[in-house]
Design an enzyme around this catalytic site. Structure first.
Site, PDB file in Angstrom:
ATOM      1  N   HIS A 141      43.161  -1.339 -13.016  1.00  0.00           N
ATOM      2  CA  HIS A 141      41.711  -1.507 -12.864  1.00  0.00           C
ATOM      3  C   HIS A 141      41.022  -0.142 -12.706  1.00  0.00           C
ATOM      4  O   HIS A 141      40.024   0.148 -13.380  1.00  0.00           O
ATOM      5  CB  HIS A 141      41.470  -2.394 -11.635  1.00  0.00           C
ATOM      6  CG  HIS A 141      40.053  -2.611 -11.243  1.00  0.00           C
ATOM      7  ND1 HIS A 141      39.394  -3.793 -11.455  1.00  0.00           N
ATOM      8  CD2 HIS A 141      39.159  -1.802 -10.611  1.00  0.00           C
ATOM      9  CE1 HIS A 141      38.164  -3.712 -10.984  1.00  0.00           C
ATOM     10  NE2 HIS A 141      37.994  -2.509 -10.456  1.00  0.00           N
ATOM     11  N   GLU A 142      41.565   0.673 -11.829  1.00  0.00           N
ATOM     12  CA  GLU A 142      40.917   1.968 -11.560  1.00  0.00           C
ATOM     13  C   GLU A 142      40.996   2.900 -12.769  1.00  0.00           C
ATOM     14  O   GLU A 142      40.054   3.643 -13.054  1.00  0.00           O
ATOM     15  CB  GLU A 142      41.520   2.631 -10.325  1.00  0.00           C
ATOM     16  CG  GLU A 142      41.432   1.819  -9.037  1.00  0.00           C
ATOM     17  CD  GLU A 142      40.039   1.342  -8.686  1.00  0.00           C
ATOM     18  OE1 GLU A 142      39.051   1.939  -9.159  1.00  0.00           O
ATOM     19  OE2 GLU A 142      39.940   0.342  -7.947  1.00  0.00           O
ATOM     20  N   HIS A 168      38.217   2.133 -15.038  1.00  0.00           N
ATOM     21  CA  HIS A 168      36.974   2.847 -14.682  1.00  0.00           C
ATOM     22  C   HIS A 168      37.033   4.310 -15.122  1.00  0.00           C
ATOM     23  O   HIS A 168      36.048   4.857 -15.626  1.00  0.00           O
ATOM     24  CB  HIS A 168      36.757   2.834 -13.161  1.00  0.00           C
ATOM     25  CG  HIS A 168      36.313   1.529 -12.593  1.00  0.00           C
ATOM     26  ND1 HIS A 168      35.314   0.767 -13.134  1.00  0.00           N
ATOM     27  CD2 HIS A 168      36.736   0.857 -11.477  1.00  0.00           C
ATOM     28  CE1 HIS A 168      35.123  -0.323 -12.384  1.00  0.00           C
ATOM     29  NE2 HIS A 168      35.981  -0.288 -11.381  1.00  0.00           N
TER      30      HIS A 168
END
Ligand SMILES: [Zn+2]
Length: 328
Positions: A244-245, A248
């Site tokens: 997920h990170e 980003h």
């Protein structure tokens, strides 16, 4: 709600934050207040450039949740304009250099900083095997092997850097200690993924910076060490916080960015979603626009066991962002 009692105790113990806290009751799983919170530039001596934003993944129901960095509509518009400008800038540069092609397949060098309070597991001393498993999870997730679209990206671990420094433990989002840590430790160019592992402030699972045209020392991804595969963060220990990170870091927004209206997450093949989804609410459908909520997408807030994919649109956006911001 998924927080271990000892973790909860640690996490509520004296972590200051300048960000606006969004308090969720323990019964509020799946429901998030409509207001978003975005922290302004930290009031530290070394002022963050205005275009450096970060974003976080949180667990539900700890009683003191923070949504430190969800973007407002104005902020996403600013980011979209910046990416367009960065692409134009790169196109001019490439034309001048006689280079014609943009990267289509990318191997990202990864440096992992394991931040420890001491030599104990509780003090952050996770084994190398967990770090290696996390790299495997990134490679699986971004290759489409878990069921999603294949992206351009693969990951190659360069180094595990172990750092024992109690003043950086836990890693406090937005703090001067975070800045000090990253300024001291960050290595490589814009293409190098620096991952910082440790205990984190504010019940956070992780946070990341979006790409910027000028490399900033804050650039990188912060991940709860016990969220790595084999970690103790129940329901969040299969390594998907890392995925997920990194999403980003490659310029993806949350699937619930913008809610039901407007351009949402700026990706056309992720169905609109009114708010973050937690746990794994199969069939959830919060917007009248077509499609059920993308709860299996890595850029939502569901359990690791629930999320397994990026879409083709997200893969395309990440590659565009790579060529705009991070390619050599
Ligand atoms: Zn996030």
């Amino acid at each position: 709600m998924g927080l271990r009692p000892n973790l909860l105790t640690r996490r509520t113990a004296g972590v200051a934050s300048t960000t606006l806290a969004l308090l969720l009751s323990t019964a509020a799983v799946g429901v998030v207040p409509a207001a978003s919170a975005f922290s302004a530039a930290p009031t530290e001596v070394c002022v963050e450039p205005a275009d450096v934003h970060s974003d976080a993944r949180v667990k539900p129901g700890s009683g003191a949740e923070h949504e430190p960095n969800e973007l407002t509509l104005a902020e996403t518009r600013e980011r979209e304009a910046d990416m367009a400008a960065a692409l134009r800038e790169r196109a001019r540069f490439r034309a001048g250099a006689g280079a014609s092609t943009m990267a289509a397949a990318v191997t990202i060098p990864v440096v992992v900083h394991v931040i420890q309070e001491n030599s104990t597991r509780a003090g952050g001393n996770i084994p190398d095997s967990m770090v290696n498993s996390q790299i495997n999870v990134l490679n699986q997730s971004f290759s489409g092997a878990t069921g999603g679209a294949s992206t351009a990206f693969s990951f190659q671990l360069q180094k595990i850097n172990r750092v024992t420094n109690p003043s950086w433990y836990p890693i406090v989002q937005g703090s001067s200690a975070e800045r000090s840590m990253k300024t001291s430790l960050r290595t490589g160019g814009k293409n190098t993924l620096n991952i910082y592992l440790g205990e984190l402030s504010d019940s956070l699972l992780g946070w990341a910076t979006f790409p910027t045209r000028k490399l900033n020392s804050m650039d990188g991804v912060v991940v709860l060490s016990e969220s790595l595969p084999g970690g103790t963060a129940t329901n969040y220990n299969q390594g998907d916080t890392g995925t997920h990170e990194v999403g980003h870091w490659l310029n993806l927004y949350h699937t619930f960015q913008g809610g039901c209206s407007g351009s949402g997450d700026s990706v056309s093949d992720t169905a609109a979603e009114a708010s973050p989804a937690y746990q794994c609410p199969t069939g959830r459908d919060t917007c009248t626009a077509p499609g059920t909520d993308p709860i299996t997408n890595f850029m939502d807030y569901t359990y690791d066991s629930c999320m397994h994919q990026f879409t083709a649109g997200q893969a395309s956006r990440m590659l565009t962002a790579w060529n705009a911001y991070r390619a050599a």
